[in-house]
Design a protein around this motif. Structure first.
Motif, mmCIF file in Angstrom:
data_model
loop_
_atom_site.group_PDB
_atom_site.id
_atom_site.type_symbol
_atom_site.label_atom_id
_atom_site.label_comp_id
_atom_site.label_asym_id
_atom_site.label_seq_id
_atom_site.Cartn_x
_atom_site.Cartn_y
_atom_site.Cartn_z
ATOM 1 N N GLY A 23 35.965 8.640 27.053
ATOM 2 C CA GLY A 23 36.915 9.748 27.093
ATOM 3 C C GLY A 23 36.310 11.098 26.729
ATOM 4 N N ARG A 224 35.515 1.454 27.388
ATOM 5 C CA ARG A 224 34.226 1.058 26.829
ATOM 6 C C ARG A 224 34.449 -0.298 26.166
ATOM 7 N NH1 ARG A 224 33.054 3.856 22.683
ATOM 8 N NH2 ARG A 224 35.147 4.703 22.418
ATOM 9 N N LYS A 229 38.672 -1.792 20.770
ATOM 10 C CA LYS A 229 39.594 -1.767 21.914
ATOM 11 C C LYS A 229 40.514 -2.987 21.949
ATOM 12 C CE LYS A 229 38.057 2.072 23.829
ATOM 13 N NZ LYS A 229 38.896 3.241 24.079
ATOM 14 N N VAL A 283 32.991 1.091 36.403
ATOM 15 C CA VAL A 283 33.407 1.562 37.723
ATOM 16 C C VAL A 283 33.412 3.087 37.677
ATOM 17 C CG1 VAL A 283 35.442 1.764 39.229
ATOM 18 C CG2 VAL A 283 34.768 -0.482 38.339
ATOM 19 N N GLU A 313 45.791 8.075 32.598
ATOM 20 C CA GLU A 313 45.326 7.924 33.987
ATOM 21 C C GLU A 313 46.176 6.872 34.708
ATOM 22 O OE1 GLU A 313 40.648 8.981 32.890
ATOM 23 O OE2 GLU A 313 41.187 6.929 33.384
HETATM 24 N N1 UDP Z 1 35.933 5.038 32.422
HETATM 25 C C1 UDP Z 1 35.332 5.073 33.673
HETATM 26 N N2 UDP Z 1 34.751 3.942 34.150
HETATM 27 C C2 UDP Z 1 34.712 2.783 33.451
HETATM 28 C C3 UDP Z 1 35.330 2.736 32.176
HETATM 29 C C4 UDP Z 1 35.931 3.879 31.695
HETATM 30 O O1 UDP Z 1 35.351 6.109 34.353
HETATM 31 O O2 UDP Z 1 34.147 1.811 33.943
HETATM 32 C C5 UDP Z 1 36.601 6.253 31.900
HETATM 33 C C6 UDP Z 1 38.115 6.155 31.926
HETATM 34 O O3 UDP Z 1 38.600 6.456 33.206
HETATM 35 C C7 UDP Z 1 38.504 7.193 30.875
HETATM 36 C C8 UDP Z 1 37.364 7.105 29.887
HETATM 37 O O4 UDP Z 1 36.283 6.432 30.524
HETATM 38 O O5 UDP Z 1 38.555 8.481 31.442
HETATM 39 C C9 UDP Z 1 37.778 6.343 28.629
HETATM 40 O O6 UDP Z 1 38.547 7.196 27.856
HETATM 41 P P1 UDP Z 1 39.560 6.742 26.709
HETATM 42 O O7 UDP Z 1 40.096 7.993 26.102
HETATM 43 O O8 UDP Z 1 40.575 5.805 27.244
HETATM 44 O O9 UDP Z 1 38.672 5.926 25.672
HETATM 45 P P2 UDP Z 1 37.437 6.402 24.763
HETATM 46 O O10 UDP Z 1 36.216 6.258 25.588
HETATM 47 O O11 UDP Z 1 37.679 7.842 24.378
HETATM 48 O O12 UDP Z 1 37.464 5.466 23.590
#
Ligand code: UDP
Length: 412
Positions: A23, A224, A229, A283, A313
């Motif tokens: 994120g 992640r 999580k 992805v 999202e």
């Molecule tokens: N994300 C992505 N591809 C992946 C896994 C995660 O693009 O394979 C992106 C997801 O779309 C989101 C971000 O990583 O925009 C994760 O953000 P989130 O705030 O949910 O969790 P954080 O990483 O801050 O703990």
């Protein structure tokens, strides 16, 4: 206005879904893009971690600047701390040779630490956003052990910053309660989201594209792959579902997630649900709308989320969310309207609410429509203008006249 955006430990251009790329990376890149589109000049500073250009243009008014600090190779986040003094020295030298910056905006405590020192040396206002807090992580899940050094630094950074951006009111309260942060300096501005990218796509087309059957329930988890999580809760919840044909897609995770993934695979085998779980690996962000649109429900069983972009999202794609009632999720998911919030970090209530939604397509459709409508408030252009206001306030605290471009203040 020239902004020095500091993201020392992770590059906003790195592939997402890795252990340290989630994120915050999305946030730093998208906010910087939007500020540049408004007419600001933004340099994002990160640590040089490969054979990569020192200065990389990203968009008009936006560059990524890679700073020498330790080996020019990926290293563990925890090891970067030792190289922060070098990062600060080299960033200072770069800044002195460049046209003057007006403000420093740093992200996460390591960059907050760098930003605090640089702000003093360059006599600039400092805005910080923590994204996660050591004290909060330690309290969220048994077994987390964030170092006291981090927590001590976070306290100092919060005290010295001219402004602190929090992504939710909940984070603001925690900063006040655990860190004694001054409420007058805190500004709650939610994270933004690209509502053109994340929009509902035809479900049947999404399933066909991803090679998923048209007629079985699909649950989705994205992020992640790390312990905070709550993936083990989700596997137990799937095993407890009445709908024994429901499948779960787990999206995210790189090589460094392999040990946890192996544990989760073993858990799935022990629960007898291994054939219903698919680990896709990471992805690309641009492809995720197809995943969200293909799914019936997105599940976010985290022990803590300071904001939780994934939930937003999913809702932007018209997919209901079943999430833990923690952190930022309490201000993004509307319980009983866009999904469900689960107060207990245990599987049974997750199974129960997932079964309710899976059994009721009309309810899912209503939640999905309400979900899309509810995320309009996270449109990037709105969020970036609110951040520009925070910059203005931070400059004024230092007795500086902010030089915001007209577009950033046009609609006030
Ligand atoms: N994300 C992505 N591809 C992946 C896994 C995660 O693009 O394979 C992106 C997801 O779309 C989101 C971000 O990583 O925009 C994760 O953000 P989130 O705030 O949910 O969790 P954080 O990483 O801050 O703990």
């Amino acid at each position: 206005m020239r902004i020095a955006m500091v993201s020392a430990h992770t590059s906003p251009l790195a592939p997402l879904g890795g252990r340290e790329t989630g994120g915050m990376n999305v946030y730093v890149l998208e906010l910087s893009r939007e500020l540049a589109a408004l007419g600001c000049n933004v340099d994002i500073f990160t640590r040089l971690d490969g054979d990569l250009p020192r200065v990389e243009p990203v968009a008009p008014g936006l560059r990524l600047v890679r700073i020498d600090a330790g080996p020019a190779a990926p290293i563990e986040k925890e090891a970067i701390v030792a190289h922060l003094p070098e990062f600060v020295r080299n960033l200072y030298t770069f800044a002195c040779a460049a046209p003057p910056y007006d403000l420093i905006h740093s992200h996460y405590w390591q960059s907050g630490w760098a930003g605090t020192i640089l702000a003093r040396r360059l006599a600039l206002p400092h805005v910080v956003m923590f994204h996660t807090l050591g004290e909060v992580k330690n309290r969220a899940r048994f077994g987390e052990a964030e170092p006291t050094l981090r927590i001590r630094h976070e306290r100092t950074i919060a005290r010295r910053a001219d402004a602190i951006v929090t992504a939710s009111n909940h984070e603001r309260q925690l900063l006040e309660r655990y860190y004694g942060a001054d409420p007058a300096k805190m500004h709650t501005v939610p994270c933004g989201i690209d509502l053109e990218r994340f929009r509902p796509l035809p479900r049947s087309e999404a399933r066909a594209r991803l090679g998923l059957p048209a007629d079985i329930p699909i649950l989705l988890w994205v992020g992640r792959v790390e312990r905070l999580k709550g993936l083990e809760i989700l596997l137990d919840a799937v095993a407890g579902l009445e709908r024994a044909d429901a499948r779960l897609l787990i999206v995210g995770g790189d090589d460094r997630a392999a040990p946890l993934r192996a544990e989760l695979e073993a858990q799935a085998r022990a629960l007898g649900i291994a054939d219903r779980i698919t680990f896709t690996g990471a992805v690309e962000h641009a492809s995720l709308p197809w995943y969200y649109s293909a799914a019936d429900i997105c599940v976010v069983p985290s022990f803590y989320e300071s904001f939780g972009l994934v939930a937003v999202e999913a809702m932007a794609c018209g997919t209901p969310v079943v999430a833990s009632r923690v952190g930022g999720l309490t201000s993004t998911v509307i319980d009983g309207v866009t999904g469900y919030l689960i107060p207990w970090r245990c599987p049974e209530p997750f199974s129960e609410k997932l079964d309710v939604l899976l059994a009721n397509p009309e309810l899912r459709a209503n939640f999905g429509r309400a979900a899309r409508a509810s995320v309009e408030r996270f449109r990037w252009s709105t969020v970036a203008r609110r951040i520009a206001e925070v910059y203005e306030t931070a400059c004024e605290r230092r007795g500086r006249r902010p030089a915001l471009p007209p577009a950033a203040i046009a609609d006030r």
